[in-house]
Design an enzyme around this catalytic site. Sequence first.
Site, PDB file in Angstrom:
ATOM      1  N   HIS A  55     114.455  88.336   4.947  1.00 51.10           N
ATOM      2  CA  HIS A  55     114.823  87.870   3.567  1.00 51.10           C
ATOM      3  C   HIS A  55     113.695  87.242   2.891  1.00 51.10           C
ATOM      4  O   HIS A  55     113.755  86.182   1.957  1.00 51.10           O
ATOM      5  CB  HIS A  55     115.860  86.537   3.949  1.00 51.10           C
ATOM      6  CG  HIS A  55     117.209  86.889   4.449  1.00 51.10           C
ATOM      7  ND1 HIS A  55     118.490  87.801   3.924  1.00 51.10           N
ATOM      8  CD2 HIS A  55     117.585  86.797   5.647  1.00 51.10           C
ATOM      9  CE1 HIS A  55     119.271  87.935   4.400  1.00 51.10           C
ATOM     10  NE2 HIS A  55     118.662  87.325   5.932  1.00 51.10           N
ATOM     11  N   ASN A 128     125.933  87.073   3.962  1.00 52.33           N
ATOM     12  CA  ASN A 128     125.343  88.207   3.487  1.00 52.33           C
ATOM     13  C   ASN A 128     126.457  88.914   2.379  1.00 52.33           C
ATOM     14  O   ASN A 128     127.208  88.072   2.156  1.00 52.33           O
ATOM     15  CB  ASN A 128     125.125  89.355   4.348  1.00 52.33           C
ATOM     16  CG  ASN A 128     123.964  88.974   5.340  1.00 52.33           C
ATOM     17  OD1 ASN A 128     122.703  88.568   4.962  1.00 52.33           O
ATOM     18  ND2 ASN A 128     123.904  89.363   6.676  1.00 52.33           N
ATOM     19  N   TYR A 338     117.289  79.179  12.159  1.00 51.28           N
ATOM     20  CA  TYR A 338     116.983  78.959  10.921  1.00 51.28           C
ATOM     21  C   TYR A 338     116.289  77.530  10.563  1.00 51.28           C
ATOM     22  O   TYR A 338     115.192  77.565   9.874  1.00 51.28           O
ATOM     23  CB  TYR A 338     118.183  78.936   9.970  1.00 51.28           C
ATOM     24  CG  TYR A 338     118.547  80.493   9.510  1.00 51.28           C
ATOM     25  CD1 TYR A 338     119.015  81.265  10.591  1.00 51.28           C
ATOM     26  CD2 TYR A 338     118.888  80.800   8.179  1.00 51.28           C
ATOM     27  CE1 TYR A 338     119.430  82.485  10.104  1.00 51.28           C
ATOM     28  CE2 TYR A 338     119.406  81.918   8.037  1.00 51.28           C
ATOM     29  CZ  TYR A 338     119.676  82.819   8.882  1.00 51.28           C
ATOM     30  OH  TYR A 338     120.029  83.881   8.658  1.00 51.28           O
TER      31      TYR A 338
END
Length: 482
Positions: A55, A128, A338
Site C-alpha cells: 500500500h 480493500n 500493522y
Amino acid sequence: MSQTKTLTTASGAPVADNQNSRSAGPRGPLLLDDFHLIEKLAHFNRENIPERRVHAKGSGAYGTFTVSRDIKQYTSAKLFESVGKQTPTFLRFSTVGGERGSADTERDPRGFALKFYTEEGNWDIVGNNTPVFFIRDPLKFPDFIHTQKRLPQSNLKSAQMMWDFWSHSPEALHQVTILFSDRGIPDGYRHMHGFGSHTYSLINARGERHWVKWHYKTKQGIKNLAPAEAARLAGTDPDYAQRDLFTAIERGDFPKWSVCIQIMTEAQAAAHYENPFDVTKTWSQKEFPLIEVGELELNRNPLNYFAEVEQAAFGPSNMVPGVGLSPDRMLQGRVFAYADAHRYRVGTNHQQLPVNAPLSPVNSYQRDGSMAFGPNGGAAPNYEPNSYSDAPKQAPRYAEPPLALNGAADRYDHREDTDYYSHAGALFRLMNDEQKALLINNIAGAMAGVTGEVVDRQLQHFFKADPAYGEGIAKALGVSLK
C-alpha cells in the site's frame, strides 16, 4: 539427486509447518506463542526503508460519518448512539503491490483504510475494494507479497512467480477472479466500493456479541477502466486517481458512500455451513442482508501530503468500546503486523502525530522513544499499579464478553476446507458475456510467458470453478484440452 534442504528459522531451527499458523481449534484465534509467524511478520515489516512494504502509493482525505440507523441492539459504541450523529474520519486509498512511484491505474486491489476519530478513541477498519483476499493465513502473507513485488536477481516483476504461487494456493481463486474482472482497474477511487473484508464484531450494552461485515457502497456509481485506457493513463497521468480525488474535493464535489453491515449471531456462526471467518469467502446477502447504517462523505483535502497521508497509520488494533475483532486468521495476523510496521516505519510514537492522534484524551503509561511530543507525561508516574488517586486506572466495565474457544493448540491445515471453487464459479456465472470475455482475456494476457507446468496447474482451478471458465482461458492461451 541432491538432498532436499530443510526450511529453518533465522536462528537455524527446522520448520515443521510453513503453511498454517497455530490456532486454538480449527476456527479459533491465533496464538502469540507461534514464534514462526511472529518472526516472519516482524522481519517482513522491516524489509524496506522507508516506504510502506504494501500500500505504498496512496491518497487520502478527511470527511465525516453520519449515522442513519439506530443499531444500539448490536453495539454500545458512542459514535452510533443516535441517528444523525457525526464523527470525523480520515480515509486512505492505495494500490497494494506498487511502489510509491507506481501508476494509479495498475491492475491491483485498492486499499480502503478508514479511521474514525471518536470521543472514545480512534477506531480503524483496514480493508480493500474487494470483499475477499488471496490467502487465509497470515503465515503466507510475506510469501504472497514477495510474488507481487520484484525478482531478487533482475528486480523485475514476474508473471511466473505470481501464477506459480496462485496455482499452489487455490484459495486465491475467488480474489483472482475479481482482480482480473472489469472491476480489477477502478476508474479512480471515487467510483469503487470499499469493504472491511474481514469479519469483525459488534458488542452491545448487554455484552452480546454479533459478527459483522462492513460494506461501503459508492454513491458515485461503479466505473472501471478498460485495460488499454489504463495503460494509456499509466504513461500520461500515473497519478490519475490522486488527481481525480483531490480535484473533486477541491471543487466541492464531495464523494460519498453508503455504509452497510451484515450481521451474524454467534449461534449462527457456530452452525454455519462455511467458516464465517474465512476471508477468501463472502457471506450470502440473501441469508445475511445488507443493513444501511450511515453515510461516509469526504469533504476536506490534506494540507500536506507527507504529514497527513504518508505518515497516516492505520491498524485493526485501534478499537473502541462496542466494536471488536474475530477469529479471522488474517485479521489476527494484521492486529500485530500493522502496528509493528508503523513502529518501524514512522516511529514508536506514531500515534502522537496529528493525523493519527485521537481527539479524545490520552492517558497512558507509555513514555520516551523517538519523536515523543509534548510533555512526555511530565512528572506523573510511568508505572501501574500505583498509589496515586489521580493517575489512570483500568476500567473493567469496558471488558469484552468472553469468547468461547475449543480445541487443542496446533497448526491446523486450513486447506482441509477444499471448497476453493464455489464462490469463484458463482461470481463467473453472474457475469454477462462481455464481462466473461474481458476476464478471460485479462487472465490470458497476464499469463503470457508463464511455464507450461504452472499454466496446467492453474487451468485445473479454473475448470473446477466452472468448465466454461477453464475452457475459455485454455483457448485464449492456445492450450489443447487433450
